[in-house]
Motif scaffolding. Structure first.
Motif, mmCIF file in Angstrom:
data_model
loop_
_atom_site.group_PDB
_atom_site.id
_atom_site.type_symbol
_atom_site.label_atom_id
_atom_site.label_comp_id
_atom_site.label_asym_id
_atom_site.label_seq_id
_atom_site.Cartn_x
_atom_site.Cartn_y
_atom_site.Cartn_z
ATOM 1 N N MET A 193 64.907 33.315 55.176
ATOM 2 C CA MET A 193 64.055 34.215 54.397
ATOM 3 C C MET A 193 62.617 33.719 54.450
ATOM 4 N N SER A 194 61.713 34.654 54.497
ATOM 5 C CA SER A 194 60.298 34.284 54.448
ATOM 6 C C SER A 194 59.945 33.871 53.012
ATOM 7 N N ASP A 195 58.794 33.253 52.850
ATOM 8 C CA ASP A 195 58.358 32.847 51.516
ATOM 9 C C ASP A 195 58.192 34.063 50.600
ATOM 10 N N ALA A 196 57.690 35.161 51.151
ATOM 11 C CA ALA A 196 57.529 36.381 50.352
ATOM 12 C C ALA A 196 58.894 36.919 49.909
ATOM 13 N N ASP A 197 59.878 36.889 50.806
ATOM 14 C CA ASP A 197 61.234 37.339 50.469
ATOM 15 C C ASP A 197 61.845 36.450 49.398
ATOM 16 N N LYS A 198 61.639 35.141 49.497
ATOM 17 C CA LYS A 198 62.163 34.218 48.488
ATOM 18 C C LYS A 198 61.536 34.469 47.124
ATOM 19 N N LYS A 199 60.240 34.726 47.120
ATOM 20 C CA LYS A 199 59.544 35.007 45.857
ATOM 21 C C LYS A 199 60.080 36.302 45.228
ATOM 22 N N GLN A 200 60.277 37.316 46.053
ATOM 23 C CA GLN A 200 60.799 38.582 45.548
ATOM 24 C C GLN A 200 62.233 38.413 45.045
ATOM 25 N N ALA A 201 63.055 37.668 45.755
ATOM 26 C CA ALA A 201 64.433 37.422 45.326
ATOM 27 C C ALA A 201 64.460 36.683 43.997
ATOM 28 N N LYS A 202 63.573 35.723 43.809
ATOM 29 C CA LYS A 202 63.500 34.998 42.540
ATOM 30 C C LYS A 202 63.084 35.928 41.404
ATOM 31 N N THR A 203 62.141 36.822 41.672
ATOM 32 C CA THR A 203 61.710 37.782 40.656
ATOM 33 C C THR A 203 62.879 38.643 40.201
ATOM 34 N N TYR A 204 63.665 39.167 41.144
ATOM 35 C CA TYR A 204 64.816 40.000 40.800
ATOM 36 C C TYR A 204 65.910 39.198 40.102
ATOM 37 N N THR A 205 66.109 37.951 40.530
ATOM 38 C CA THR A 205 67.103 37.093 39.876
ATOM 39 C C THR A 205 66.715 36.803 38.442
ATOM 40 N N ASP A 206 65.447 36.506 38.204
ATOM 41 C CA ASP A 206 64.966 36.254 36.843
ATOM 42 C C ASP A 206 65.113 37.503 35.970
ATOM 43 N N PHE A 207 64.802 38.668 36.550
ATOM 44 C CA PHE A 207 64.963 39.919 35.804
ATOM 45 C C PHE A 207 66.427 40.123 35.414
ATOM 46 N N TYR A 208 67.327 39.909 36.362
ATOM 47 C CA TYR A 208 68.753 40.082 36.077
ATOM 48 C C TYR A 208 69.221 39.129 34.986
ATOM 49 N N LYS A 209 68.789 37.868 35.056
ATOM 50 C CA LYS A 209 69.181 36.906 34.026
ATOM 51 C C LYS A 209 68.685 37.337 32.651
ATOM 52 N N ASN A 210 67.532 37.982 32.613
ATOM 53 C CA ASN A 210 66.960 38.457 31.357
ATOM 54 C C ASN A 210 67.771 39.599 30.745
ATOM 55 N N ILE A 211 68.373 40.437 31.573
ATOM 56 C CA ILE A 211 69.119 41.595 31.058
ATOM 57 C C ILE A 211 70.635 41.422 31.139
ATOM 58 N N GLN A 212 71.106 40.270 31.591
ATOM 59 C CA GLN A 212 72.543 40.078 31.810
ATOM 60 C C GLN A 212 73.361 40.281 30.538
ATOM 61 N N GLU A 213 72.953 39.691 29.427
ATOM 62 C CA GLU A 213 73.684 39.835 28.169
ATOM 63 C C GLU A 213 73.770 41.306 27.757
ATOM 64 N N MET A 214 72.659 42.029 27.864
ATOM 65 C CA MET A 214 72.649 43.445 27.517
ATOM 66 C C MET A 214 73.564 44.231 28.458
ATOM 67 N N THR A 215 73.521 43.913 29.743
ATOM 68 C CA THR A 215 74.339 44.620 30.725
ATOM 69 C C THR A 215 75.829 44.427 30.456
ATOM 70 N N PHE A 216 76.213 43.210 30.114
ATOM 71 C CA PHE A 216 77.628 42.914 29.878
ATOM 72 C C PHE A 216 78.123 43.429 28.534
ATOM 73 N N ASN A 217 77.286 43.337 27.492
ATOM 74 C CA ASN A 217 77.758 43.609 26.131
ATOM 75 C C ASN A 217 77.065 44.755 25.417
ATOM 76 N N GLY A 218 76.095 45.397 26.064
ATOM 77 C CA GLY A 218 75.362 46.484 25.417
ATOM 78 C C GLY A 218 76.154 47.781 25.386
ATOM 79 N N ASP A 219 75.577 48.756 24.714
ATOM 80 C CA ASP A 219 76.180 50.091 24.631
ATOM 81 C C ASP A 219 75.695 50.920 25.820
ATOM 82 N N TYR A 220 76.637 51.586 26.479
ATOM 83 C CA TYR A 220 76.365 52.340 27.702
ATOM 84 C C TYR A 220 76.339 53.828 27.386
ATOM 85 N N TYR A 221 75.348 54.537 27.893
ATOM 86 C CA TYR A 221 75.228 55.980 27.699
ATOM 87 C C TYR A 221 74.991 56.656 29.047
#
Length: 94
Positions: free
Chosen positions: A1-29
């Motif tokens: 992966m290029s450095d830009a790809d690694k940076k983008q992957a980290k951004t998406y991983t951090d976003f997912y970690k931030n919403i993981q609890e809500m995704t697993f246990n939140g209310d779905y509509y």
């Protein structure tokens, strides 16, 4: 992966970690059903248990030039609470 790809992957991983609890246990509509024939979008929403966060996913199923505006009513939010969406503030009942 290029450095830009690694940076983008980290951004998406951090976003997912931030919403993981809500995704697993939140209310779905399901906001707009994929089985509605006269709609060019489908939409889903997940709301955290404490209703402080929400994730809305909207997918265009048919792209046309100069499409009409689509208004989607969100669910599960507290009506008397203000929510920040990008740089705008909306009430939960907006």
């Amino acid at each position: 992966m290029s450095d830009a790809d690694k940076k983008q992957a980290k951004t998406y991983t951090d976003f997912y970690k931030n919403i993981q609890e809500m995704t697993f246990n939140g209310d779905y509509y399901r906001l707009v059903s994929p089985f509605v024939r006269d709609s060019d979008v489908v939409a889903w929403q997940i709301v955290s248990k404490d209703r402080s966060q929400s994730l809305v996913t909207v997918v265009a199923t048919d792209v046309v030039g100069n499409p009409p505006f689509v208004y989607i009513k969100l669910r599960g939010l507290k009506s008397n609470v203000k929510y920040k969406v990008k740089n705008y503030i909306y009430s939960g009942d907006a």
